[in-house]
Design a protein around this motif. Structure first.
Motif, PDB file in Angstrom:
ATOM      1  N   PHE A  13       0.821  -1.209   0.000  1.00  0.00           N
ATOM      2  CA  PHE A  13       0.000   0.000   0.000  1.00  0.00           C
ATOM      3  C   PHE A  13       0.863   1.271   0.000  1.00  0.00           C
ATOM      4  O   PHE A  13       0.635   2.180  -0.797  1.00  0.00           O
ATOM      5  CB  PHE A  13      -0.933  -0.001   1.220  1.00  0.00           C
ATOM      6  CG  PHE A  13      -2.074  -0.949   1.066  1.00  0.00           C
ATOM      7  CD1 PHE A  13      -3.131  -0.645   0.220  1.00  0.00           C
ATOM      8  CD2 PHE A  13      -2.098  -2.157   1.751  1.00  0.00           C
ATOM      9  CE1 PHE A  13      -4.198  -1.527   0.057  1.00  0.00           C
ATOM     10  CE2 PHE A  13      -3.161  -3.047   1.604  1.00  0.00           C
ATOM     11  CZ  PHE A  13      -4.210  -2.735   0.758  1.00  0.00           C
ATOM     12  N   THR A  14       1.844   1.301   0.885  1.00  0.00           N
ATOM     13  CA  THR A  14       2.646   2.517   0.993  1.00  0.00           C
ATOM     14  C   THR A  14       3.606   2.672  -0.178  1.00  0.00           C
ATOM     15  O   THR A  14       3.734   3.757  -0.746  1.00  0.00           O
ATOM     16  CB  THR A  14       3.465   2.526   2.307  1.00  0.00           C
ATOM     17  OG1 THR A  14       2.633   2.066   3.359  1.00  0.00           O
ATOM     18  CG2 THR A  14       3.981   3.907   2.621  1.00  0.00           C
ATOM     19  N   ASP A  34       9.559  -5.567  -5.259  1.00  0.00           N
ATOM     20  CA  ASP A  34       8.995  -6.415  -4.209  1.00  0.00           C
ATOM     21  C   ASP A  34       9.582  -7.811  -4.368  1.00  0.00           C
ATOM     22  O   ASP A  34      10.451  -8.036  -5.222  1.00  0.00           O
ATOM     23  CB  ASP A  34       7.454  -6.413  -4.258  1.00  0.00           C
ATOM     24  CG  ASP A  34       6.822  -6.626  -2.882  1.00  0.00           C
ATOM     25  OD1 ASP A  34       7.077  -7.684  -2.261  1.00  0.00           O
ATOM     26  OD2 ASP A  34       6.065  -5.744  -2.422  1.00  0.00           O
TER      27      ASP A  34
HETATM   28  N1  APR Z   1      11.727  -7.395  -0.073  1.00  0.00           N
HETATM   29  C1  APR Z   1      10.888  -6.584  -0.738  1.00  0.00           C
HETATM   30  N2  APR Z   1       9.618  -6.417  -0.384  1.00  0.00           N
HETATM   31  C2  APR Z   1       9.175  -7.071   0.690  1.00  0.00           C
HETATM   32  C3  APR Z   1       9.996  -7.923   1.455  1.00  0.00           C
HETATM   33  C4  APR Z   1      11.340  -8.065   1.026  1.00  0.00           C
HETATM   34  N3  APR Z   1      12.196  -8.832   1.676  1.00  0.00           N
HETATM   35  N4  APR Z   1       9.261  -8.420   2.467  1.00  0.00           N
HETATM   36  C5  APR Z   1       8.035  -7.921   2.352  1.00  0.00           C
HETATM   37  N5  APR Z   1       7.961  -7.104   1.283  1.00  0.00           N
HETATM   38  C6  APR Z   1       6.814  -6.386   0.748  1.00  0.00           C
HETATM   39  C7  APR Z   1       5.521  -7.182   0.842  1.00  0.00           C
HETATM   40  O1  APR Z   1       5.484  -8.202  -0.155  1.00  0.00           O
HETATM   41  C8  APR Z   1       4.486  -6.100   0.645  1.00  0.00           C
HETATM   42  O2  APR Z   1       4.145  -5.929  -0.718  1.00  0.00           O
HETATM   43  O3  APR Z   1       6.535  -5.214   1.469  1.00  0.00           O
HETATM   44  C9  APR Z   1       5.205  -4.830   1.147  1.00  0.00           C
HETATM   45  C10 APR Z   1       4.544  -4.221   2.358  1.00  0.00           C
HETATM   46  O4  APR Z   1       3.339  -3.730   1.948  1.00  0.00           O
HETATM   47  P1  APR Z   1       2.017  -3.756   2.840  1.00  0.00           P
HETATM   48  O5  APR Z   1       1.881  -5.093   3.484  1.00  0.00           O
HETATM   49  O6  APR Z   1       0.913  -3.244   2.002  1.00  0.00           O
HETATM   50  O7  APR Z   1       2.373  -2.742   4.028  1.00  0.00           O
HETATM   51  P2  APR Z   1       2.313  -1.139   4.007  1.00  0.00           P
HETATM   52  O8  APR Z   1       0.988  -0.706   4.532  1.00  0.00           O
HETATM   53  O9  APR Z   1       2.756  -0.610   2.709  1.00  0.00           O
HETATM   54  O10 APR Z   1       3.388  -0.788   5.136  1.00  0.00           O
HETATM   55  C11 APR Z   1       4.761  -0.996   4.926  1.00  0.00           C
HETATM   56  O11 APR Z   1       5.434   0.841   6.287  1.00  0.00           O
HETATM   57  O12 APR Z   1       4.250   2.241   7.702  1.00  0.00           O
HETATM   58  C12 APR Z   1       5.061   1.129   7.620  1.00  0.00           C
HETATM   59  O13 APR Z   1       4.375  -0.190   9.503  1.00  0.00           O
HETATM   60  C13 APR Z   1       4.364  -0.112   8.104  1.00  0.00           C
HETATM   61  O14 APR Z   1       6.318  -1.429   8.202  1.00  0.00           O
HETATM   62  C14 APR Z   1       5.171  -1.168   7.447  1.00  0.00           C
HETATM   63  C15 APR Z   1       5.567  -0.542   6.113  1.00  0.00           C
END
Ligand code: APR
Length: 310
Positions: A13-14, A34
């Motif tokens: 999302f972010t 990702d």
């Molecule tokens: N390498 C790359 N991407 C990764 C990895 C990795 N090793 N591990 C996880 N991800 C990706 C996930 O596949 C996912 O698409 O990180 C993304 C995280 O996205 P969301 O689950 O939608 O989380 P989001 O709301 O974007 O928050 C991300 O920001 O504000 C902070 O606390 C929040 O730590 C969290 C981060």
């Protein structure tokens, strides 16, 4: 002039929202990264953004990938990869999982870019910024975290609502770690240059400050399955713009402290000057005894999280 290259790690999302805002602002070409398991959705998101370019009239190119080679020679890297907070989960619960993620992501980045600036958003952000700093081997000014812009934005939004005035005229000020122990300094907050403390009662201001402190949790509870991302993305893009355009903005940033405010070897939110060289300066303010105590408490809570780092 060559276009800048910005890699956004984590296409959730972010990350996705951030990538789209960066492209819309034409701050550079964007590489959205990702894990391999979601390579197609990541490519799809990026392609979808690029297909908005003719409509919105931006020339930033956006690609999605799980291959870090595509991030080669990034000027700026924004790390949002990790697990987001679920209801009932504190930011600190995330520490073990996200440490692994931030470590591996930083390692991959540094294989292909020798001198990037890194902005970390992944929570618990103070500790995760420290992890990225250590793993990257970059100088301290090149690695920073985002929390204060978001925290003050929440405060500013609530104050603007309270007084029914433009958000543009409300400033906020916050020190310390991201989370419930953040230290908002209302005496440094203004509405059109008028001290906020003369416009809002002490009690009401305290309520607004408290709502700001738990602002992340308020969104988590409402969303039900994830954490805030619109305002966090906007905050990341404000920092990115300050760096890419060498704006020399005065922004609250999670910066590496080496004696400032009496702290050593810790990342903590402080007022900084942000420009092309990243964190170019940390401003040290005189604090009241009460504020010093609150900052001490905040730093302790960051240290407690850091204890969970392996
Ligand atoms: N390498 C790359 N991407 C990764 C990895 C990795 N090793 N591990 C996880 N991800 C990706 C996930 O596949 C996912 O698409 O990180 C993304 C995280 O996205 P969301 O689950 O939608 O989380 P989001 O709301 O974007 O928050 C991300 O920001 O504000 C902070 O606390 C929040 O730590 C969290 C981060």
């Amino acid at each position: 002039l060559k276009r800048k290259k910005i890699s956004v790690i984590g296409a959730g999302f972010t990350g996705a929202t951030t990538a789209f805002l960066l492209a819309q602002k034409e701050l550079g070409d964007v590489v959205l990264v990702d894990i391999p398991e979601v390579e197609n959705p990541t490519k799809g998101k990026a392609l979808d953004m690029w297909e908005a370019a003719p409509i919105q009239g931006f020339d930033s190119y956006v690609i999605g990938t799980s291959n870090y080679e595509k991030t080669a020679n990034s000027d700026l890297v924004i790390i949002t990869a990790g697990v987001a907070r679920k209801p009932g989960m504190s930011r600190d619960d995330l520490v073990q999982i996200n440490q692994k993620v931030v470590k591996s992501v930083t390692k991959e980045i540094m294989k292909y870019s020798s001198d990037p600036t890194i902005i970390v958003l992944t929570n618990p952000v103070d500790a995760m910024t420290y992890v990225a700093y250590k793993e990257s081997g970059l100088p301290k000014n090149k690695v920073m975290g985002q929390s204060g812009i978001l925290d003050t934005a929440r405060f500013r939004a609530f104050v603007a609502e309270e007084l029914n005035v433009s958000v543009k005229d409300v400033t906020g000020f916050v020190l310390g770690g991201h989370g419930d122990t953040m230290v908002p300094l209302t005496r440094y907050s203004y509405v059109g240059g008028i001290p906020i403390e003369t416009l809002i009662s002490k009690q009401r201001l305290e309520e607004i400050v408290q709502r700001t402190r738990v602002g992340g949790g308020e969104i988590v509870n409402l969303l039900g399955n994830g954490s805030a991302y619109y305002a966090p993305s906007a905050a990341l893009v404000e920092m990115a713009e300050a760096i890419i355009k060498d704006q020399r903005r005065i922004l609250p940033t999670i910066a590496y402290l080496e004696g400032e405010y009496g702290f050593e070897d810790i990342y903590l939110g402080v007022p900084t000057l942000i420009g092309a060289n990243g964190v170019e300066k940390i401003f040290e303010l005189e604090l009241t005894e009460e504020e010093k105590e609150a900052l001490q408490k905040s730093a302790e809570s960051v240290r407690n999280v850091m204890k969970a780092l392996s």
